[in-house]
Structure formats: C-alpha cells, structure tokens
Design an enzyme around this catalytic site. Sequence first.
Site, PDB file in Angstrom:
ATOM      1  N   ASN A 109       0.890  -1.296  -0.113  1.00  0.00           N
ATOM      2  CA  ASN A 109      -0.039   0.175  -0.018  1.00  0.00           C
ATOM      3  C   ASN A 109       0.974   1.202   0.100  1.00  0.00           C
ATOM      4  O   ASN A 109       1.627   1.598   1.136  1.00  0.00           O
ATOM      5  CB  ASN A 109      -1.026  -0.106   1.187  1.00  0.00           C
ATOM      6  CG  ASN A 109      -1.682   1.207   1.519  1.00  0.00           C
ATOM      7  OD1 ASN A 109      -1.708   2.198   0.273  1.00  0.00           O
ATOM      8  ND2 ASN A 109      -2.209   1.424   2.650  1.00  0.00           N
ATOM      9  N   TRP A 110       1.138   1.895  -1.018  1.00  0.00           N
ATOM     10  CA  TRP A 110       1.976   2.917  -1.446  1.00  0.00           C
ATOM     11  C   TRP A 110       1.595   4.288  -0.558  1.00  0.00           C
ATOM     12  O   TRP A 110       2.336   5.187  -0.305  1.00  0.00           O
ATOM     13  CB  TRP A 110       2.259   3.404  -2.681  1.00  0.00           C
ATOM     14  CG  TRP A 110       3.041   2.299  -3.470  1.00  0.00           C
ATOM     15  CD1 TRP A 110       3.460   0.996  -2.937  1.00  0.00           C
ATOM     16  CD2 TRP A 110       3.498   2.231  -4.802  1.00  0.00           C
ATOM     17  NE1 TRP A 110       4.189   0.339  -3.939  1.00  0.00           N
ATOM     18  CE2 TRP A 110       4.118   1.143  -5.053  1.00  0.00           C
ATOM     19  CE3 TRP A 110       3.181   3.390  -5.931  1.00  0.00           C
ATOM     20  CZ2 TRP A 110       4.746   0.976  -6.140  1.00  0.00           C
ATOM     21  CZ3 TRP A 110       3.816   3.000  -7.022  1.00  0.00           C
ATOM     22  CH2 TRP A 110       4.474   1.846  -7.323  1.00  0.00           C
ATOM     23  N   LYS A 111       0.178   4.171  -0.073  1.00  0.00           N
ATOM     24  CA  LYS A 111      -0.355   5.418   0.374  1.00  0.00           C
ATOM     25  C   LYS A 111      -0.157   6.541  -0.573  1.00  0.00           C
ATOM     26  O   LYS A 111      -0.328   6.238  -1.588  1.00  0.00           O
ATOM     27  CB  LYS A 111       0.092   5.789   1.756  1.00  0.00           C
ATOM     28  CG  LYS A 111       0.018   4.475   2.544  1.00  0.00           C
ATOM     29  CD  LYS A 111       0.093   4.659   4.121  1.00  0.00           C
ATOM     30  CE  LYS A 111       0.420   3.424   4.993  1.00  0.00           C
ATOM     31  NZ  LYS A 111       0.197   3.686   6.371  1.00  0.00           N
ATOM     32  N   HIS A 152      -9.654   1.040   4.860  1.00  0.00           N
ATOM     33  CA  HIS A 152      -8.086   1.356   5.336  1.00  0.00           C
ATOM     34  C   HIS A 152      -8.610   2.218   6.736  1.00  0.00           C
ATOM     35  O   HIS A 152      -9.503   3.169   6.604  1.00  0.00           O
ATOM     36  CB  HIS A 152      -7.373   1.671   4.539  1.00  0.00           C
ATOM     37  CG  HIS A 152      -5.907   1.949   4.968  1.00  0.00           C
ATOM     38  ND1 HIS A 152      -5.423   2.834   6.071  1.00  0.00           N
ATOM     39  CD2 HIS A 152      -4.896   1.050   5.004  1.00  0.00           C
ATOM     40  CE1 HIS A 152      -4.371   2.591   6.382  1.00  0.00           C
ATOM     41  NE2 HIS A 152      -3.823   1.375   5.672  1.00  0.00           N
ATOM     42  N   GLU A 188      -6.926   4.709   7.852  1.00  0.00           N
ATOM     43  CA  GLU A 188      -6.766   5.947   7.511  1.00  0.00           C
ATOM     44  C   GLU A 188      -7.926   6.644   7.045  1.00  0.00           C
ATOM     45  O   GLU A 188      -8.340   7.822   7.208  1.00  0.00           O
ATOM     46  CB  GLU A 188      -5.446   6.228   6.646  1.00  0.00           C
ATOM     47  CG  GLU A 188      -4.196   5.822   7.623  1.00  0.00           C
ATOM     48  CD  GLU A 188      -2.932   5.312   6.847  1.00  0.00           C
ATOM     49  OE1 GLU A 188      -2.945   5.523   5.636  1.00  0.00           O
ATOM     50  OE2 GLU A 188      -2.061   4.888   7.378  1.00  0.00           O
ATOM     51  N   GLU A 210      -5.629  -5.127  10.471  1.00  0.00           N
ATOM     52  CA  GLU A 210      -4.762  -4.113  10.633  1.00  0.00           C
ATOM     53  C   GLU A 210      -4.872  -3.554  11.924  1.00  0.00           C
ATOM     54  O   GLU A 210      -5.834  -2.601  11.907  1.00  0.00           O
ATOM     55  CB  GLU A 210      -4.822  -3.033   9.492  1.00  0.00           C
ATOM     56  CG  GLU A 210      -4.292  -3.913   7.972  1.00  0.00           C
ATOM     57  CD  GLU A 210      -3.840  -2.634   7.156  1.00  0.00           C
ATOM     58  OE1 GLU A 210      -2.637  -3.114   6.458  1.00  0.00           O
ATOM     59  OE2 GLU A 210      -4.400  -1.582   7.030  1.00  0.00           O
ATOM     60  N   GLY A 267       2.083   1.862  10.736  1.00  0.00           N
ATOM     61  CA  GLY A 267       3.183   3.217  10.742  1.00  0.00           C
ATOM     62  C   GLY A 267       3.822   3.542  11.953  1.00  0.00           C
ATOM     63  O   GLY A 267       4.264   4.738  11.894  1.00  0.00           O
ATOM     64  N   SER A 273       3.153  -2.328  10.339  1.00  0.00           N
ATOM     65  CA  SER A 273       4.573  -2.374  10.596  1.00  0.00           C
ATOM     66  C   SER A 273       5.361  -3.700  10.076  1.00  0.00           C
ATOM     67  O   SER A 273       6.222  -4.123  10.924  1.00  0.00           O
ATOM     68  CB  SER A 273       4.988  -1.914  11.794  1.00  0.00           C
ATOM     69  OG  SER A 273       4.466  -0.606  12.277  1.00  0.00           O
ATOM     70  N   GLY A 314       2.625  -1.269   4.244  1.00  0.00           N
ATOM     71  CA  GLY A 314       2.591   0.161   4.058  1.00  0.00           C
ATOM     72  C   GLY A 314       4.004   0.607   3.800  1.00  0.00           C
ATOM     73  O   GLY A 314       4.539   0.598   2.726  1.00  0.00           O
ATOM     74  N   GLY A 315       4.590   1.294   4.845  1.00  0.00           N
ATOM     75  CA  GLY A 315       6.151   1.853   4.529  1.00  0.00           C
ATOM     76  C   GLY A 315       7.048   0.967   3.853  1.00  0.00           C
ATOM     77  O   GLY A 315       7.734   1.372   2.838  1.00  0.00           O
TER      78      GLY A 315
HETATM   79  C1  PEP Z   1      -0.948  -0.135   5.864  1.00  0.00           C
HETATM   80  O1  PEP Z   1      -0.968   1.254   5.370  1.00  0.00           O
HETATM   81  O2  PEP Z   1      -1.937  -0.735   5.644  1.00  0.00           O
HETATM   82  C2  PEP Z   1       0.120  -0.491   6.629  1.00  0.00           C
HETATM   83  C3  PEP Z   1       0.188  -1.567   7.356  1.00  0.00           C
HETATM   84  O3  PEP Z   1       1.165   0.420   6.849  1.00  0.00           O
HETATM   85  P1  PEP Z   1       2.567   0.168   7.598  1.00  0.00           P
HETATM   86  O4  PEP Z   1       3.039  -1.115   7.096  1.00  0.00           O
HETATM   87  O5  PEP Z   1       3.427   1.533   7.196  1.00  0.00           O
HETATM   88  O6  PEP Z   1       2.308   0.089   9.150  1.00  0.00           O
END
Ligand code: PEP
Length: 252
Positions: A10-12, A96, A98, A168, A174, A213, A234-235
């Site tokens: 997930n590049w966000k 999600h 966010e 999640e 994050g 994470s 994500g990251g």
């Molecule tokens: C996400 O945005 O779905 C996520 C899991 O982010 P991260 O891996 O950065 O925690």
Amino acid sequence: MRRQPFVAGNWKMNGSCVTNQKLVAELLESLGDSSAAAFAVCVPHPYLDQVSRLLAGSCLALGAQDVSPHESGAYTGEVAASMLLDFACRYVIVGHSERRSMHAESDALVARKFGAARAAGLVPLLCLGETLAERQAGDTLPVLFRQLQAVLDAHGVAALADAVLAYEPVWAIGTGLTAAPEQAQAVHQALRQYVAERDPGVAAGLRIVYGGSVKAGNAAQLFAQPDIDGGLIGGASLDAKEFLAICQAANI
Ligand code: PEP
C-alpha cells in the site's frame, strides 16, 4: 485447506513518476513468475495508468487504495470501480483505518464500497482493525466483528469468497509497533471462526492477511502462523529490497 499467500503493498500517498518507475523495475527484476504466492501493489489513483503499463504481463498485480460506492455521476473527486478496471486493477483496498478515521468512513459506507468493488469484478481488500484504546478496553474482537458484520449484513457471507480480509491493528500502522505473531494469530483465528460459523467453506478458503509495521525482519514469523495468509504492507512497500524480502517470506 492450502490458501495461496498474498502480499500487497500500500503505497499510500507516496511516489512520483520517477520513483514509481525505479521501484517497479526493481521489483520486477527479482519477482519470479514461479512464486507460490500472489503479489500486488496498491498505488495512488493518478499513477494507475503508469503502473498498469509497467506491470503489464508481469506477476505483480495492480490495486487501488479506495473506490467510490457509486457507479458514475455527479460525485466530484470520486473514482468508480469501473474506472479502476479500465487500468487493469485487480484489487482495491476498502476500509483502511486512515480512511475510516481521517475521512469519517462508517462501517456502512465501507460495506457499500466493498459491494461496488465486487460488482465490478474487483477483489476488495477489506481492512479491519481496532485502536489502541479499543484493545486496552478489551474490545478488539467486538470491534472487528462489528466492522465485518456490516459487510456480511449488506452482501452475505458468500461475498467473502471473492475478497481478502486484512487485519490491521490501528496501533500498529506506521508506528513501528507490530502485533506479536501469536497476538495476530489469535485475532486471525477468531475472524476465521466468526466466518466459519456462517459458512465453513468460505472460511477455509478466505485469505486473511496481516498489516501493521510488517518488515523484512518480522514477516517470516508472522506469515508462519496458520491463519496469517500474507500481509498488507505500507511503509516497507516503498523500499524494493524490504518489499521483496517480505514477498520472499510469503513464498512458502
Ligand atoms: C498500511 O498502511 O496498510 C500499513 C500496514 O502500513 P505500515 O506497514 O506502514 O504500518
């Protein structure tokens, strides 16, 4: 039942034409077609065209990060599921955390987005997660079941046969905090059990991936859990080396 592991990035709201090109080239150089797992990247809407072209004919599928609940019409700023299909998207993230928290998306709205995605032939990646306060109050499972039940009420349990669930925990997204493998496994098992009480066949085939994470250093332990079928990343999905190592950890 053997479920095919699945890892999606997930590049966000990250990337540019220049960095996307480099990242995708590095991923495609190392991802083999012979993998036992399935992989995808969920990119910002403006880059669907670019990344769709870069991924054409590859083993890496394309996904989007959100979809409108509407088919078409006067919905300024919205992107319809049919438009995502025009760019060869296979997956779309819905719910999600966010979007739930920053854009006030309700369980009911997420369920409508889930329905719009499926109706168009996309695979929804349905995100479920509890906040730290909810976990500390002992409400983890009731919160997750409430989020999931909104989709079951709207579309029935059979709709999950063409979907992927992503657990999640909001407190792990994050933040660098990851759920311990056993902690995540307990939740995944409870989610599968909840679905099994409604349809054991759907539950057995349902991929439930973990997000929060995930990194190269913790992916293998997480993915080794019996009910963790991969990850939503994500990251770490913005770093080719990290993401490839995570994909490798799912390729078991
Ligand atoms: C996400 O945005 O779905 C996520 C899991 O982010 P991260 O891996 O950065 O925690």
